[in-house]
Design a protein around this motif. Structure first.
Motif, PDB file in Angstrom:
ATOM      1  N   VAL A 201       0.970  -1.113  -0.570  1.00 47.86           N
ATOM      2  CA  VAL A 201       0.234  -0.172   0.140  1.00 47.86           C
ATOM      3  C   VAL A 201       0.913   1.009  -0.170  1.00 47.86           C
ATOM      4  O   VAL A 201       2.286   1.259   0.865  1.00 47.86           O
ATOM      5  CB  VAL A 201      -1.124  -0.097   1.023  1.00 47.86           C
ATOM      6  N   ILE A 202       0.515   2.481  -0.543  1.00 44.05           N
ATOM      7  CA  ILE A 202       1.316   3.394  -0.670  1.00 44.05           C
ATOM      8  C   ILE A 202       0.257   4.590  -0.481  1.00 44.05           C
ATOM      9  O   ILE A 202      -0.814   4.691  -0.251  1.00 44.05           O
ATOM     10  CB  ILE A 202       1.617   3.902  -1.774  1.00 44.05           C
ATOM     11  N   GLY A 203       0.162   4.985   0.648  1.00 45.85           N
ATOM     12  CA  GLY A 203      -0.798   6.371   1.233  1.00 45.85           C
ATOM     13  C   GLY A 203       0.297   7.559   0.667  1.00 45.85           C
ATOM     14  O   GLY A 203       1.081   7.351   1.093  1.00 45.85           O
ATOM     15  N   PHE A 532      -3.468   5.016  10.328  1.00 45.13           N
ATOM     16  CA  PHE A 532      -3.546   6.648   9.577  1.00 45.13           C
ATOM     17  C   PHE A 532      -4.999   6.921  10.091  1.00 45.13           C
ATOM     18  O   PHE A 532      -5.276   8.022  10.293  1.00 45.13           O
ATOM     19  CB  PHE A 532      -4.200   6.106   7.717  1.00 45.13           C
ATOM     20  N   ARG A 541      -7.574   8.348   0.895  1.00 49.67           N
ATOM     21  CA  ARG A 541      -7.709   6.934   0.795  1.00 49.67           C
ATOM     22  C   ARG A 541      -5.912   5.712   0.581  1.00 49.67           C
ATOM     23  O   ARG A 541      -6.010   6.330  -0.707  1.00 49.67           O
ATOM     24  CB  ARG A 541      -8.527   6.018   0.348  1.00 49.67           C
ATOM     25  N   PRO A 542      -5.121   5.596   1.595  1.00 50.31           N
ATOM     26  CA  PRO A 542      -4.545   4.787   0.709  1.00 50.31           C
ATOM     27  C   PRO A 542      -4.555   3.636  -0.333  1.00 50.31           C
ATOM     28  O   PRO A 542      -5.595   3.222  -0.494  1.00 50.31           O
ATOM     29  CB  PRO A 542      -3.716   4.219   2.100  1.00 50.31           C
ATOM     30  N   GLU A 543      -3.704   3.691  -1.634  1.00 51.64           N
ATOM     31  CA  GLU A 543      -3.861   2.864  -2.822  1.00 51.64           C
ATOM     32  C   GLU A 543      -3.161   1.596  -2.537  1.00 51.64           C
ATOM     33  O   GLU A 543      -1.999   1.733  -2.493  1.00 51.64           O
ATOM     34  CB  GLU A 543      -3.418   3.532  -3.980  1.00 51.64           C
ATOM     35  N   SER A 576       8.608   6.319   5.055  1.00 53.52           N
ATOM     36  CA  SER A 576       8.348   7.096   4.930  1.00 53.52           C
ATOM     37  C   SER A 576       9.188   7.997   3.776  1.00 53.52           C
ATOM     38  O   SER A 576      10.194   7.892   4.207  1.00 53.52           O
ATOM     39  CB  SER A 576       7.508   8.458   5.903  1.00 53.52           C
ATOM     40  N   LEU A 586       4.621  10.608   1.935  1.00 55.35           N
ATOM     41  CA  LEU A 586       4.332   9.743   0.832  1.00 55.35           C
ATOM     42  C   LEU A 586       4.727   7.921   2.309  1.00 55.35           C
ATOM     43  O   LEU A 586       5.923   8.492   2.397  1.00 55.35           O
ATOM     44  CB  LEU A 586       5.124   9.092   0.053  1.00 55.35           C
TER      45      LEU A 586
END
Length: 653
Positions: A201-203, A532, A541-543, A576, A586
């Motif tokens: 996941v990347i937020g 989060f 929303r994280p992807e 991060s 990120l």
């Protein structure tokens, strides 16, 4: 969302100057005034122009790097008109260009220590063989040469010095790099790595999400402005006046005569006569024994693909189709080209020793194209002759105008007598844009080619000049009417910008603290979604991310730092990174890894080994240049570099 953070500048921002030694010369954007001659880097070392690096006592100054940045930025904006200087520098342009200057100086000094020379004759041959300096008939053209240099703001002396250093560089690096091989085991390991799949996941934590309730006082805004006044300085602006000199001012330059057509046709039988072209397979090795063995195998009937594969090369990379004697001779040593065009179809020539390496060539095919009659070639020849006459007429007019300037004739009088249209710009910066807050203005297309010269004029000596324009058929009468020095913008004019910058700084501090907290919680076992949610502000929303490592390289640009971080994390861990352009932070979380297995994908292994084979010489050369730098007496003034980097970008400190 993520794609917005993946955007980055293409390789022109960070291409090492080293690579020029490994390819045919092109007229690139490496500047002029900044070098002051590659062999005579100089600087006064004053506080206004501090020395950033010294190489064996030779200084490289802030002014030299700034000049180089301005030139490269102008080139970049020609391709990407919306590119800002801050974005350009954010991709590492300052450090890359400083490294280029250091590399060039260390290579030149090392070459001198080894007794290598580049004679004037070698330089002349290189210039004459440069395709960009040839005219329609394929012959070296002095006017084209000078025009292209003028368009790049280069003097002939500077370009010759540049060529001398490049030739020395080639003598040093080519024998080291050519023939570099990639062992099968290394290729297999790299292929496995490239086929690795990761899920996670990347937020995103945008700074705007943390800006609520940040409301700085007038006193805080004023203090921030004083501390960062450089970031809110309006750069130097100049009011430029110019008039284009083109074919429309010269009248009818004259139609092509029959005698001229006949003369051009007879003189260019290489273009219009029968044409012998060949597909040539050309193998270059450092070791004589390897070269002799390869030649014997080829003469014994082995395929070129098999022979080159055993040596770590791909046959397609070493096969040159549709080569004439002239075109092949521009990339291969003269002895190699002579042997290649003396051999018959299927014949192998070599090994031929040239320039410190050993060459084997095989003639794959020969094609003979019948020539054109003079009637068939007539339209092309007529177009060339008449274009040349128009260019000559423009050149003659430009020379007459230059003489008038030398005699003291006024700009307006010259323009009036030559029927030139005068264009006057508002006060513009070096990139052709009005100062912030000034009325919008659309710059004419030709202005971009004049800005460099206009901003290089001495503010104390603003005499008009005649400047060539791209295309070798136009020029411009150019004058700077007024110079407005760089000056801090009054706080009242930029208060909104200052306030936003201060809010952004404080919001970024909050975003960084939140990112650190999320990473700490996730690495301590808290689910990412919960971490989060516990931040307490509304976040995107994280992807989900599901990628094979090879997809990063397939993007064809500099990988986004967040993806590099994602593929460096152990499974189950988070980290991060700062988002580009101070956009926020990120967070990458690596949840699952599937190891790659090249054994189940032979095609991928073959492709990756071929790719590595192509990049191996380049990487070997980079390491060699790095080794030269490490043995050289290079002294860096890190504080001066930091300040120069900050000043170049106008960064808020």
């Amino acid at each position: 969302m993520i794609s917005g953070f993946r955007k980055s500048l293409r390789s022109w921002a960070t291409i090492a100057l080293l690579f020029l030694a490994l390819m045919a010369i092109v007229v690139t954007g490496f500047g002029t005034g900044g070098f002051g001659g590659l062999g005579s880097l100089s600087g006064d070392g004053s506080s206004e122009n501090p020395t950033l690096v010294t190489v064996a006592g030779t200084p490289i100054t802030k002014a030299q790097v700034d000049d180089e940045i301005n030139r490269q930025y102008a080139d970049a904006r020609a391709q990407y008109p919306n590119l800002g200087m801050r974005e350009f520098l954010a991709q590492g342009a300052f450090d890359a260009l400083l490294r280029q200057l250091v590399n060039y100086q260390t290579i030149r000094q090392f070459a001198s220590e080894q007794g290598l020379v580049a004679t004037d004759r070698m330089i002349d041959r290189d210039i004459v063989n440069t395709e960009q300096f040839r005219n329609f008939t394929g012959q070296f053209d002095q006017a084209t040469f000078r025009s292209l240099l003028a368009n790049r703001n280069m003097t002939e002396g500077w370009y010759r010095d540049f060529t001398r250093t490049r030739l020395l560089q080639s003598q040093l690096i080519a024998p080291v790099a050519v023939g570099s091989r990639v062992p099968q085991g290394v290729a297999r390991f790299y292929a496995d790595l490239q086929l690795e799949r990761r899920r996670g996941v990347i937020g995103v934590l945008p700074w705007q999400a943390f800006a609520a309730a940040i409301n700085p006082t007038d006193a805080e805004i004023a203090a921030f402005y004083r501390q960062n006044q450089r970031a809110f300085t309006t750069p130097e602006r100049r009011v430029i006046r110019y008039a284009v000199i083109g074919p429309e001012q010269t009248g009818q330059a004259g139609a092509a005569t029959e005698a001229e057509i006949q003369r051009v046709y007879r003189a260019n039988q290489g273009r219009f006569g029968p044409r012998d072209s060949r597909t040539i397979q050309h193998l270059v090795l450092q070791d004589r024994g390897q070269a002799e063995q390869a030649a014997q195998q080829l003469r014994g009937g082995a395929s070129f693909a098999d022979v080159t594969s055993r040596l770590g090369f791909a046959a397609a990379d070493l096969t040159f189709a549709d080569q004439t004697r002239d075109s092949f001779g521009r990339t291969a040593p003269a002895a190699v080209a002579t042997a290649a065009f003396a051999a018959a179809r299927g014949q192998v020539a070599g090994p031929i020793q040239a320039e410190g390496t050993f060459h084997v060539v095989r003639i794959e095919s020969i094609a003979t194209t019948p020539g054109r009659t003079i009637e068939q070639a007539r339209p092309e020849i007529v177009t060339f002759i008449e274009r040349r006459k128009r260019a000559t007429a423009v050149d003659d007019l430009a020379n007459r105008i230059q003489e008038q300037l030398g005699e003291g004739v006024a700009f307006e009088q010259i323009a009036r007598e030559a029927h030139l249209t005068i264009v006057t710009t508002p006060a513009v910066t070096a990139n052709g844009q009005p100062a912030p807050g000034a009325p919008a203005w659309q710059a004419p297309a030709e202005l971009a080619a004049l800005l460099g010269s206009a901003f290089q004029m001495d503010a104390e000596d603003l005499e008009p000049i005649v400047e060539p324009l791209p295309g070798n058929s136009r020029a411009a009468l150019l004058e700077v009417q007024r110079v407005e020095p760089a000056a801090p913008s009054p706080l009242a004019q930029v208060r909104d910008r200052v306030r936003t910058a201060l809010i952004q700084r404080r919001a970024l501090e909050r975003a960084r603290a939140a990112a650190d907290t999320i990473v700490r919680k996730v690495n301590g076992g808290t689910p990412l979604a919960n971490a989060f949610a516990e931040v307490g502000v509304a976040l995107p929303r994280p992807e989900a991310v599901d990628m094979v490592r090879a997809q990063i390289a397939a993007q064809g640009r500099q990988p986004a730092p967040i993806l590099i971080t994602f593929f460096s994390l152990p499974q189950g861990r988070a980290a991060s990174v700062a988002a580009p352009n101070r956009a926020g932070y990120l967070i990458a979380f690596h949840s699952q890894r599937t190891a790659g297995n090249a054994a189940s994908n032979p095609a991928a292994l073959t492709q990756i080994r071929s790719q590595l084979g192509r990049s191996a010489p380049e990487e070997t050369a980079q390491q060699f240049v790095r080794a030269i730098e490490l043995r050289s007496d290079v002294q860096r003034n890190e504080e001066a570099i930091r300040r120069a980097r900050s000043a170049a970008s106008g960064a808020v400190e």
